[in-house]
Design an enzyme around this catalytic site. Structure first.
Site, PDB file in Angstrom:
ATOM      1  N   THR A   1       0.834  -1.193   0.000  1.00 42.86           N
ATOM      2  CA  THR A   1       0.000   0.000   0.000  1.00 42.86           C
ATOM      3  C   THR A   1       0.874   1.251   0.000  1.00 42.86           C
ATOM      4  OG1 THR A   1      -1.917   1.051   1.001  1.00 42.86           O
ATOM      5  CG2 THR A   1      -0.428  -0.053   2.520  1.00 42.86           C
TER       6      THR A   1
ATOM      7  N   LYS B   1       3.532   1.266  -3.699  1.00 46.74           N
ATOM      8  CA  LYS B   1       2.924   0.529  -4.829  1.00 46.74           C
ATOM      9  C   LYS B   1       3.727   0.630  -6.130  1.00 46.74           C
ATOM     10  CE  LYS B   1      -1.953   0.489  -3.565  1.00 46.74           C
ATOM     11  NZ  LYS B   1      -3.301   0.713  -4.090  1.00 46.74           N
TER      12      LYS B   1
ATOM     13  N   ASN C   1      -0.281  -3.993  -6.010  1.00 50.46           N
ATOM     14  CA  ASN C   1      -0.849  -4.031  -4.648  1.00 50.46           C
ATOM     15  C   ASN C   1      -0.804  -5.426  -4.042  1.00 50.46           C
ATOM     16  OD1 ASN C   1      -2.979  -5.351  -5.940  1.00 50.46           O
ATOM     17  ND2 ASN C   1      -4.546  -4.313  -4.739  1.00 50.46           N
TER      18      ASN C   1
ATOM     19  N   ASP D   1      -6.752  -4.041  -7.842  1.00 48.52           N
ATOM     20  CA  ASP D   1      -7.695  -2.942  -7.572  1.00 48.52           C
ATOM     21  C   ASP D   1      -8.776  -2.791  -8.655  1.00 48.52           C
ATOM     22  OD1 ASP D   1      -6.609  -2.114  -5.152  1.00 48.52           O
ATOM     23  OD2 ASP D   1      -5.265  -0.655  -6.077  1.00 48.52           O
TER      24      ASP D   1
ATOM     25  N   GLY E   1     -10.277  12.177 -11.044  1.00 51.51           N
ATOM     26  CA  GLY E   1      -8.984  11.811 -10.452  1.00 51.51           C
ATOM     27  C   GLY E   1      -8.132  11.062 -11.452  1.00 51.51           C
TER      28      GLY E   1
ATOM     29  N   GLY F   1      -3.319   6.377  -8.801  1.00 52.81           N
ATOM     30  CA  GLY F   1      -3.181   4.931  -9.014  1.00 52.81           C
ATOM     31  C   GLY F   1      -4.523   4.228  -9.126  1.00 52.81           C
ATOM     32  N   ALA F   2      -5.484   4.631  -8.295  1.00 53.41           N
ATOM     33  CA  ALA F   2      -6.796   3.983  -8.319  1.00 53.41           C
ATOM     34  C   ALA F   2      -7.504   4.268  -9.642  1.00 53.41           C
ATOM     35  CB  ALA F   2      -7.631   4.463  -7.146  1.00 53.41           C
TER      36      ALA F   2
ATOM     37  N   GLY G   1     -17.816   2.633  -1.648  1.00 55.32           N
ATOM     38  CA  GLY G   1     -16.431   2.208  -1.871  1.00 55.32           C
ATOM     39  C   GLY G   1     -15.994   0.920  -1.192  1.00 55.32           C
TER      40      GLY G   1
END
Ligand code: ATR
Length: 279
Positions: free
Chosen positions: A66, A70, A91, A106, A131, A134-135, A245
């Site tokens: 995390t 990452k 991850n 993810d 955004g 990374g996500a 989420g």
């Protein structure tokens, strides 16, 4: 019961003390009678390489990685899945007979949760992702593989959004300027917030005015603390379908669990364990 044959899974991050992953995985190991133990390690960035050497020396079965490691972990691994390579972040690590293989669960975790919880048909959908971290990379990669029509990335720092598009390299993904947010939202059918805006302790934050949301839309937020963000409360009040989420967190964990143990995790059990710990 921990004994001489216990398989170890580590979480490497900095900080890690608030993570729900140890609780969630250890409960699942126990429930399925698996001799595994999941431990969190607060690894300083300058110690990451030494920590990975420790994983090899001690024969850990796997890792979760995390913030902030990452991306930094990639050069220390033996193999990176094509997906993690494109996303540029790992991850999950599996130790396969001494070979450390990096994955990113993810995007797949997000997609599984979205489909399970909203039943959305993604075919021909117009999607906005807020955004470009990374996500956002993981989610846009996973969605671009579906039959969606268009994925528009909107980020405060537009250069980062452009970099995302270049690295994922899929013609369905484009960028819009932050000032076009309102007009883009009007035509979007699925809106996904991957920014940290609205996350505890700043729970009154949102990038979207509630009058920009309509009842035909699905509004999704990857933040799970709080479980329901201001964006989702506003969207709910506007009559939109909402997607919280927590499911992404649970499903990314369930997919990692299956990679380490080769046994299917019970994601509803994991969800309940995490929910119980939040009350
Ligand atoms: P992750 O890897 O979890 O996606 P990240 O890389 O730190 O996290 O990305 C956080 C995202 O939230 C970024 O898109 C960031 O925008 P910038 O790239 O412009 O920094 C976005 N973000 C954070 N705070 C924000 C704010 N106050 N307004 C708009 N966007 C914000």
């Amino acid at each position: 019961m921990v004994n001489a044959n216990t398989e170890l899974i580590g979480l490497f991050g900095h900080p890690v003390s608030h993570s729900k992953s140890p609780l969630m995985h250890n409960a699942m190991f126990h429930e399925l009678g698996l001799n595994y133990l999941y431990l969190a390690f607060d690894v300083q960035p300058e110690n990451l390489q030494a920590a990975i050497a420790g994983v090899r020396a001690l024969g850990f079965r796997g890792l979760n990685i995390t913030i902030p490691h990452k991306e930094a972990i990639i050069p220390f691994l033996d193999e990176i899945s094509p997906e993690a390579k494109l996303i540029g972040a790992v991850n999950t690590v599996v130790n396969s007979n001494g070979k450390l293989i990096g994955y990113n669960t993810d995007g797949e975790g997000y997609l599984a949760s979205l489909l399970e919880e909203t039943g959305v048909q993604l075919q021909d959908k117009k999607i906005i992702i807020l955004g470009a971290g990374g996500a956002a990379r993981a989610i846009s990669y996973a969605l671009a593989k579906q039959q969606v029509k268009k994925i528009t990335i909107i980020n405060r720092d537009e250069t980062r959004a452009e970099e995302l598009v270049l690295s994922i390299n899929n013609s369905k993904i484009d960028v819009a300027n932050f000032t076009q947010l309102e007009s883009c939202l009007h035509e979007a059918e699925l809106i996904i917030n991957t920014t940290s805006v609205g996350m505890s302790p700043n729970i009154t934050g949102t990038l979207v005015k509630n009058e920009w949301i309509n009842p035909q839309q699905i509004v999704s937020d990857i933040i799970y603390n709080p479980l329901r963000t201001k964006l989702l409360n506003d969207a709910d009040a506007q009559g939109a379908t909402i997607h919280e989420g927590l499911g992404m967190f649970i499903n990314q964990g369930a997919i990692a669990f299956e990679k380490w143990t080769e046994i299917k995790a019970d994601s509803s059990f994991m969800r309940q364990v995490v929910l119980d710990s939040l009350i």
